[in-house]
Motif scaffolding. Structure first.
Motif, mmCIF file in Angstrom:
data_model
loop_
_atom_site.group_PDB
_atom_site.id
_atom_site.type_symbol
_atom_site.label_atom_id
_atom_site.label_comp_id
_atom_site.label_asym_id
_atom_site.label_seq_id
_atom_site.Cartn_x
_atom_site.Cartn_y
_atom_site.Cartn_z
ATOM 1 N N CYS A 65 0.838 -1.211 0.000
ATOM 2 C CA CYS A 65 0.000 0.000 0.000
ATOM 3 C C CYS A 65 0.866 1.252 0.000
ATOM 4 O O CYS A 65 0.471 2.292 -0.532
ATOM 5 N N GLN A 104 -2.688 9.316 7.611
ATOM 6 C CA GLN A 104 -3.298 10.338 6.745
ATOM 7 C C GLN A 104 -4.766 10.602 7.068
ATOM 8 O O GLN A 104 -5.227 11.746 6.957
ATOM 9 N N PHE A 177 -5.347 -10.617 6.962
ATOM 10 C CA PHE A 177 -5.346 -11.819 7.800
ATOM 11 C C PHE A 177 -6.364 -12.858 7.352
ATOM 12 O O PHE A 177 -7.300 -12.559 6.605
HETATM 13 C C1 LIG Z 1 -1.989 -2.265 4.152
HETATM 14 S S1 LIG Z 1 -1.434 -1.204 5.413
HETATM 15 C C2 LIG Z 1 -2.783 -0.019 5.492
HETATM 16 C C3 LIG Z 1 -2.355 1.258 6.134
HETATM 17 C C4 LIG Z 1 -3.411 2.347 6.238
HETATM 18 N N1 LIG Z 1 -4.521 1.930 7.069
HETATM 19 C C5 LIG Z 1 -3.893 2.760 4.881
HETATM 20 O O1 LIG Z 1 -5.047 2.501 4.537
HETATM 21 O O2 LIG Z 1 -3.115 3.374 4.147
HETATM 22 C C6 LIG Z 1 -1.708 -2.194 6.839
HETATM 23 C C7 LIG Z 1 -1.158 -1.591 8.118
HETATM 24 O O3 LIG Z 1 -1.458 -2.498 9.181
HETATM 25 C C8 LIG Z 1 -0.339 -2.590 10.031
HETATM 26 N N2 LIG Z 1 -0.331 -3.909 10.701
HETATM 27 C C9 LIG Z 1 -0.036 -5.108 10.148
HETATM 28 N N3 LIG Z 1 -0.124 -6.088 11.052
HETATM 29 C C10 LIG Z 1 -0.477 -5.488 12.216
HETATM 30 C C11 LIG Z 1 -0.711 -5.981 13.533
HETATM 31 N N4 LIG Z 1 -0.585 -7.286 13.821
HETATM 32 N N5 LIG Z 1 -1.059 -5.094 14.498
HETATM 33 C C12 LIG Z 1 -1.182 -3.784 14.199
HETATM 34 N N6 LIG Z 1 -0.964 -3.260 12.968
HETATM 35 C C13 LIG Z 1 -0.613 -4.103 11.989
HETATM 36 C C14 LIG Z 1 0.840 -2.418 9.095
HETATM 37 O O4 LIG Z 1 2.021 -2.050 9.767
HETATM 38 C C15 LIG Z 1 0.324 -1.378 8.112
HETATM 39 O O5 LIG Z 1 0.637 -0.075 8.492
#
Ligand SMILES: C[S@@+](CC[C@H](N)C(=O)[O-])C[C@H]1O[C@@H](n2cnc3c(N)ncnc32)[C@H](O)[C@@H]1O
Length: 284
Positions: A65, A104, A177
């Motif tokens: 992303c 953001q 997930f």
């Molecule tokens: C695909 S990105 C989306 C980021 C943002 N929400 C966006 O729409 O631009 C997924 C986010 O989830 C976080 N993430 C992944 N696994 C996680 C976990 N187990 N606990 C908390 N955050 C997690 C990642 O670090 C990442 O910043």
């Protein structure tokens, strides 16, 4: 379909240009507008600034992303529920962006008048937060509480927020997930939200009219992620309601192709192609 969905640009064009994941021309006007109006970045410096921040963010963890400049899509403002979110957070409701990455969506809320002290951002990688401050040039004025935490760790700093949050936004998060993990996340969301009617979680993620586990383009780990249609998403919340002793009203649709991620080469998902699921889940 949820009423009043309103996309800020031609989604078909964007879907096409996104595939290589590295074309700065895919950045939506909403992101540039925020950087100009909220952060004071001049237009002539905009592209360089965004590229520099993207490089820094990719060093924290190279999520697709980020490669696709999603941090410049202000998705929350396109949700029909956005006026309610604004109204409630201006009047004291506490807002959490779960999996906020660079934050953001929080900046858009704050730009639109939400007191930043009512906002929280949480992500597995705390390294994204300083990049977010640099991207938006607001470390001296933003009073958001950022919490680095694994959503599956019930002893993390997030426990301090249990029962205190009124609105959770989550974008491109659940779809990372499998179904069992998603149930755990949803149960954690229930714990974080205030246990009263009106508490809500909203957002968007990859979906599919045929619910199930799908691979992800460019991901060679073999990890599968579960993609929902509105019915399977509702079933997940019915299940989580049962195990947490709560009831949830689920509104969802599959009509937002710009939030869909690409599938592995040659794997066709639906007749319509990848789709995005938008949702509002409210406690009854
Ligand atoms: C695909 S990105 C989306 C980021 C943002 N929400 C966006 O729409 O631009 C997924 C986010 O989830 C976080 N993430 C992944 N696994 C996680 C976990 N187990 N606990 C908390 N955050 C997690 C990642 O670090 C990442 O910043």
């Amino acid at each position: 379909m949820m009423k009043g969905l309103n996309y800020v640009q031609d989604t078909a064009t964007r879907q096409e240009t996104r595939v290589d994941g590295g074309d700065i021309s895919v950045i939506q006007d909403s992101g540039r507008r925020l950087l100009y109006q909220y952060s004071g970045i001049p237009n002539e410096e905009m592209d360089d600034h965004i590229e520099t921040m993207r490089t820094m963010a990719l060093k924290v963890c190279p999520y697709p992303c980020i490669k696709m400049y999603r941090f410049m899509d202000i998705s929350i403002a396109t949700l029909p529920i956005y006026p309610e979110i604004l109204d409630r957070t201006k009047n004291g409701d506490k807002f959490l962006d779960l999996g906020c990455c660079l934050g953001q969506e929080i900046r858009q809320l704050v730009f639109d008048g939400t007191p930043s002290k009512n906002t929280y951002g949480s992500d597995l990688y705390g390294g994204y937060f300083p990049v977010g401050y640099k991207l938006f040039k607001d470390q001296d004025r933003l009073q958001t509480t950022f919490i680095a935490a694994d959503i599956f760790d019930n002893t993390s700093k997030l426990t301090e927020l249990e029962g205190k949050i009124n609105i959770i936004y989550t974008g491109a998060f659940f779809h990372l997930f499998g179904l069992e993990e998603q149930k755990k996340i949803a149960a954690r969301v229930v714990q974080l939200l205030a246990p009263r009617p009106g508490s809500m979680v909203c957002g968007q993620q990859s979906g599919n009219e045929k619910p199930g586990e799908y691979g992800r383009k460019g991901d060679t780990s073999g990890r599968k992620s579960f993609r929902h249609n509105p019915q399977s998403w509702k079933e997940l919340w019915d299940h989580v309601g049962e195990i947490t002793g709560s009831k949830w009203d689920v509104e969802a649709d599959l009509d937002s192709p710009e939030f869909a991620l690409q599938t592995p080469e040659g794997q066709k998902q639906t007749e319509k192609g990848p789709q995005g699921l938008r949702f509002v889940v409210k406690r009854l």
